[in-house]
Design a protein around this motif. Structure first.
Motif, PDB file in Angstrom:
ATOM      1  N   GLY A  28       0.810  -1.215   0.000  1.00 38.70           N
ATOM      2  CA  GLY A  28       0.000   0.000   0.000  1.00 38.70           C
ATOM      3  C   GLY A  28       0.843   1.264   0.000  1.00 38.70           C
ATOM      4  N   VAL A  29       1.928   1.250   0.748  1.00 37.62           N
ATOM      5  CA  VAL A  29       2.809   2.417   0.816  1.00 37.62           C
ATOM      6  C   VAL A  29       3.486   2.671  -0.531  1.00 37.62           C
ATOM      7  CG1 VAL A  29       5.004   3.175   1.826  1.00 37.62           C
ATOM      8  CG2 VAL A  29       3.193   2.395   3.298  1.00 37.62           C
ATOM      9  N   ILE A  30       3.937   1.618  -1.177  1.00 34.00           N
ATOM     10  CA  ILE A  30       4.599   1.777  -2.477  1.00 34.00           C
ATOM     11  C   ILE A  30       3.612   2.312  -3.520  1.00 34.00           C
ATOM     12  CG2 ILE A  30       5.679   0.510  -4.376  1.00 34.00           C
ATOM     13  CD1 ILE A  30       6.947  -1.304  -2.185  1.00 34.00           C
ATOM     14  N   ILE A  31       2.415   1.740  -3.559  1.00 37.80           N
ATOM     15  CA  ILE A  31       1.399   2.230  -4.502  1.00 37.80           C
ATOM     16  C   ILE A  31       1.030   3.676  -4.177  1.00 37.80           C
ATOM     17  CG2 ILE A  31      -0.978   1.911  -5.304  1.00 37.80           C
ATOM     18  CD1 ILE A  31      -0.566  -1.113  -4.752  1.00 37.80           C
ATOM     19  N   SER A  32       0.889   3.969  -2.894  1.00 37.86           N
ATOM     20  CA  SER A  32       0.536   5.328  -2.479  1.00 37.86           C
ATOM     21  C   SER A  32       1.591   6.340  -2.910  1.00 37.86           C
ATOM     22  CB  SER A  32       0.360   5.368  -0.961  1.00 37.86           C
ATOM     23  OG  SER A  32       0.061   6.660  -0.521  1.00 37.86           O
ATOM     24  N   LEU A  33       2.855   6.007  -2.735  1.00 37.82           N
ATOM     25  CA  LEU A  33       3.914   6.925  -3.163  1.00 37.82           C
ATOM     26  C   LEU A  33       3.889   7.144  -4.673  1.00 37.82           C
ATOM     27  CD1 LEU A  33       6.965   5.969  -0.938  1.00 37.82           C
ATOM     28  CD2 LEU A  33       5.674   8.100  -0.925  1.00 37.82           C
ATOM     29  N   LEU A  34       3.647   6.083  -5.434  1.00 31.90           N
ATOM     30  CA  LEU A  34       3.576   6.234  -6.886  1.00 31.90           C
ATOM     31  C   LEU A  34       2.394   7.119  -7.295  1.00 31.90           C
ATOM     32  CD1 LEU A  34       4.453   2.612  -8.043  1.00 31.90           C
ATOM     33  CD2 LEU A  34       5.861   4.662  -8.280  1.00 31.90           C
ATOM     34  N   VAL A  35       1.250   6.908  -6.658  1.00 32.83           N
ATOM     35  CA  VAL A  35       0.072   7.724  -6.992  1.00 32.83           C
ATOM     36  C   VAL A  35       0.298   9.183  -6.607  1.00 32.83           C
ATOM     37  CG1 VAL A  35      -2.358   8.123  -6.407  1.00 32.83           C
ATOM     38  CG2 VAL A  35      -1.578   5.822  -6.945  1.00 32.83           C
ATOM     39  N   VAL A  36       0.853   9.416  -5.423  1.00 31.22           N
ATOM     40  CA  VAL A  36       1.055  10.797  -4.961  1.00 31.22           C
ATOM     41  C   VAL A  36       2.090  11.523  -5.813  1.00 31.22           C
ATOM     42  CG1 VAL A  36       1.931  12.177  -3.043  1.00 31.22           C
ATOM     43  CG2 VAL A  36       0.263  10.410  -2.619  1.00 31.22           C
ATOM     44  N   ILE A  37       3.152  10.843  -6.163  1.00 31.66           N
ATOM     45  CA  ILE A  37       4.204  11.494  -6.955  1.00 31.66           C
ATOM     46  C   ILE A  37       3.707  11.837  -8.354  1.00 31.66           C
ATOM     47  CG2 ILE A  37       6.445  11.093  -8.061  1.00 31.66           C
ATOM     48  CD1 ILE A  37       7.235   9.558  -5.485  1.00 31.66           C
ATOM     49  N   PHE A  38       2.929  10.947  -8.967  1.00 33.72           N
ATOM     50  CA  PHE A  38       2.497  11.150 -10.342  1.00 33.72           C
ATOM     51  C   PHE A  38       1.045  11.606 -10.463  1.00 33.72           C
ATOM     52  CE2 PHE A  38       5.959   7.992 -10.705  1.00 33.72           C
ATOM     53  CZ  PHE A  38       6.828   8.766 -11.441  1.00 33.72           C
ATOM     54  N   HIS A  39       0.411  12.074  -9.379  1.00 38.71           N
ATOM     55  CA  HIS A  39      -1.009  12.417  -9.442  1.00 38.71           C
ATOM     56  C   HIS A  39      -1.302  13.577 -10.390  1.00 38.71           C
ATOM     57  CE1 HIS A  39       0.036  15.586  -6.533  1.00 38.71           C
ATOM     58  NE2 HIS A  39      -1.061  16.188  -6.947  1.00 38.71           N
ATOM     59  N   VAL A  40      -0.329  14.417 -10.643  1.00 40.15           N
ATOM     60  CA  VAL A  40      -0.549  15.552 -11.547  1.00 40.15           C
ATOM     61  C   VAL A  40      -0.773  15.072 -12.977  1.00 40.15           C
ATOM     62  CG1 VAL A  40       0.515  17.650 -12.460  1.00 40.15           C
ATOM     63  CG2 VAL A  40       0.814  17.050 -10.072  1.00 40.15           C
ATOM     64  N   TYR A  41      -0.166  13.947 -13.332  1.00 39.69           N
ATOM     65  CA  TYR A  41      -0.253  13.433 -14.700  1.00 39.69           C
ATOM     66  C   TYR A  41      -1.351  12.384 -14.875  1.00 39.69           C
ATOM     67  CZ  TYR A  41       4.297  15.616 -14.620  1.00 39.69           C
ATOM     68  OH  TYR A  41       5.311  16.520 -14.449  1.00 39.69           O
ATOM     69  N   LEU A  42      -2.004  11.996 -13.782  1.00 38.53           N
ATOM     70  CA  LEU A  42      -3.014  10.941 -13.843  1.00 38.53           C
ATOM     71  C   LEU A  42      -4.404  11.535 -13.998  1.00 38.53           C
ATOM     72  CD1 LEU A  42      -1.723   8.721 -10.900  1.00 38.53           C
ATOM     73  CD2 LEU A  42      -1.352   8.365 -13.335  1.00 38.53           C
ATOM     74  N   PRO A  43      -5.290  10.843 -14.707  1.00 35.25           N
ATOM     75  CA  PRO A  43      -6.679  11.307 -14.777  1.00 35.25           C
ATOM     76  C   PRO A  43      -7.342  11.188 -13.398  1.00 35.25           C
ATOM     77  CG  PRO A  43      -6.302   9.449 -16.270  1.00 35.25           C
ATOM     78  CD  PRO A  43      -5.039   9.677 -15.529  1.00 35.25           C
ATOM     79  N   ILE A  44      -8.316  12.028 -13.145  1.00 33.33           N
ATOM     80  CA  ILE A  44      -8.965  12.070 -11.833  1.00 33.33           C
ATOM     81  C   ILE A  44      -9.692  10.758 -11.533  1.00 33.33           C
ATOM     82  CG2 ILE A  44     -11.100  13.152 -12.584  1.00 33.33           C
ATOM     83  CD1 ILE A  44      -9.374  14.252  -9.459  1.00 33.33           C
ATOM     84  N   GLY A  45     -10.190  10.075 -12.552  1.00 36.47           N
ATOM     85  CA  GLY A  45     -10.833   8.783 -12.342  1.00 36.47           C
ATOM     86  C   GLY A  45      -9.860   7.733 -11.841  1.00 36.47           C
ATOM     87  N   PHE A  46      -8.644   7.776 -12.342  1.00 37.43           N
ATOM     88  CA  PHE A  46      -7.599   6.860 -11.894  1.00 37.43           C
ATOM     89  C   PHE A  46      -7.264   7.127 -10.429  1.00 37.43           C
ATOM     90  CE2 PHE A  46      -3.191   5.351 -11.629  1.00 37.43           C
ATOM     91  CZ  PHE A  46      -3.315   4.103 -12.223  1.00 37.43           C
ATOM     92  N   VAL A  47      -7.165   8.396 -10.053  1.00 39.32           N
ATOM     93  CA  VAL A  47      -6.892   8.763  -8.656  1.00 39.32           C
ATOM     94  C   VAL A  47      -8.044   8.309  -7.767  1.00 39.32           C
ATOM     95  CG1 VAL A  47      -6.537  10.706  -7.087  1.00 39.32           C
ATOM     96  CG2 VAL A  47      -5.371  10.669  -9.282  1.00 39.32           C
ATOM     97  N   ALA A  48      -9.274   8.439  -8.236  1.00 37.54           N
ATOM     98  CA  ALA A  48     -10.433   7.997  -7.456  1.00 37.54           C
ATOM     99  C   ALA A  48     -10.402   6.483  -7.247  1.00 37.54           C
ATOM    100  CB  ALA A  48     -11.727   8.408  -8.145  1.00 37.54           C
ATOM    101  N   LEU A  49     -10.087   5.726  -8.290  1.00 33.33           N
ATOM    102  CA  LEU A  49     -10.006   4.272  -8.175  1.00 33.33           C
ATOM    103  C   LEU A  49      -8.932   3.861  -7.175  1.00 33.33           C
ATOM    104  CD1 LEU A  49     -10.705   1.382  -9.164  1.00 33.33           C
ATOM    105  CD2 LEU A  49      -8.885   1.697 -10.862  1.00 33.33           C
ATOM    106  N   PHE A  50      -7.747   4.444  -7.296  1.00 35.03           N
ATOM    107  CA  PHE A  50      -6.678   4.073  -6.377  1.00 35.03           C
ATOM    108  C   PHE A  50      -6.900   4.634  -4.979  1.00 35.03           C
ATOM    109  CE2 PHE A  50      -4.509   2.368  -9.974  1.00 35.03           C
ATOM    110  CZ  PHE A  50      -3.822   1.310  -9.417  1.00 35.03           C
ATOM    111  N   SER A  51      -7.697   5.669  -4.844  1.00 30.22           N
ATOM    112  CA  SER A  51      -8.067   6.135  -3.508  1.00 30.22           C
ATOM    113  C   SER A  51      -8.922   5.081  -2.811  1.00 30.22           C
ATOM    114  CB  SER A  51      -8.829   7.454  -3.594  1.00 30.22           C
ATOM    115  OG  SER A  51      -7.992   8.477  -4.049  1.00 30.22           O
TER     116      SER A  51
END
Length: 188
Positions: free
Chosen positions: A71-94
């Motif tokens: 969870g920590v590794i996935i969380s760091l990847l999502v947080v670091i690259f959240h600017v480039y990710l679509p909001i739906g992708f961020v919602a799914l991984f949230s």
């Protein structure tokens, strides 16, 4: 310019100052800080006790450390690259990360005898026999549980914020004619 086309200004800014933008920025900063702290606690426990199950007081605790590490590794990847990710992708991984961290915190709460402020006041022999050798880890385990709960809450708020932003969840008032349950116009 082609005839009949209107001159429309396109706004391609990455950051538009607004209350929502600042709330998302604060949320991602908090998630990043809590994730880094959780990474420190989880990796310290895994590094100290290794991969062998007999080094841990319970197998559930060992396995939940692996889930929290993922969870920590996935969380760091999502947080670091959240600017480039679509909001739906961020919602799914949230959603996924809220489940990971909520499960991790709940299992730590259920499997360990360590609680909030009792670490320094409880004698070692007050804990169950299998947890007595780990009594010196009490404050670390409690902090790891606390950060997992905090990440669960932050990712839950991020999930609902993203769903509101996408318009999947809407809050609106609708007038009911004539009162709460029925119309004031009666058929004659």
């Amino acid at each position: 310019m082609a005839p009949g086309k209107k001159d429309v200004a396109v706004d391609n800014r990455r950051f538009v100052p607004s209350i929502r933008s600042f709330l998302y920025a604060i949320a991602f900063i908090l998630i990043f800080c809590c994730t880094c702290a959780e990474l420190g606690f989880v990796s310290q426990q895994i590094h100290k006790y290794g991969r062998w199950p007999w080094n841990y007081a319970s197998l559930e605790y060992r396995n939940i450390l692996g889930l929290l590490l993922a969870g920590v590794i996935i969380s760091l990847l999502v947080v670091i690259f959240h600017v480039y990710l679509p909001i739906g992708f961020v919602a799914l991984f949230s959603l996924v990360l809220a489940v990971f961290f909520g499960t991790g915190a709940g299992v730590i709460r259920q499997t360990t005898p360590f609680r909030g402020s009792s670490c320094s006041s409880k004698p070692v022999d007050a804990y169950p026999q299998k947890w007595q050798p780990y009594a010196h880890e009490c404050s670390r385990i409690v902090a790891m549980e606390g950060f997992a709960w905090a990440l669960f809450a932050l990712y839950t708020f991020m999930l609902f914020g993203s769903l509101f932003y996408l318009g999947i969840i809407r809050v609106s008032t609708r007038p009911t004619p004539g009162g709460y349950y029925a119309s004031s116009h009666r058929a004659v």
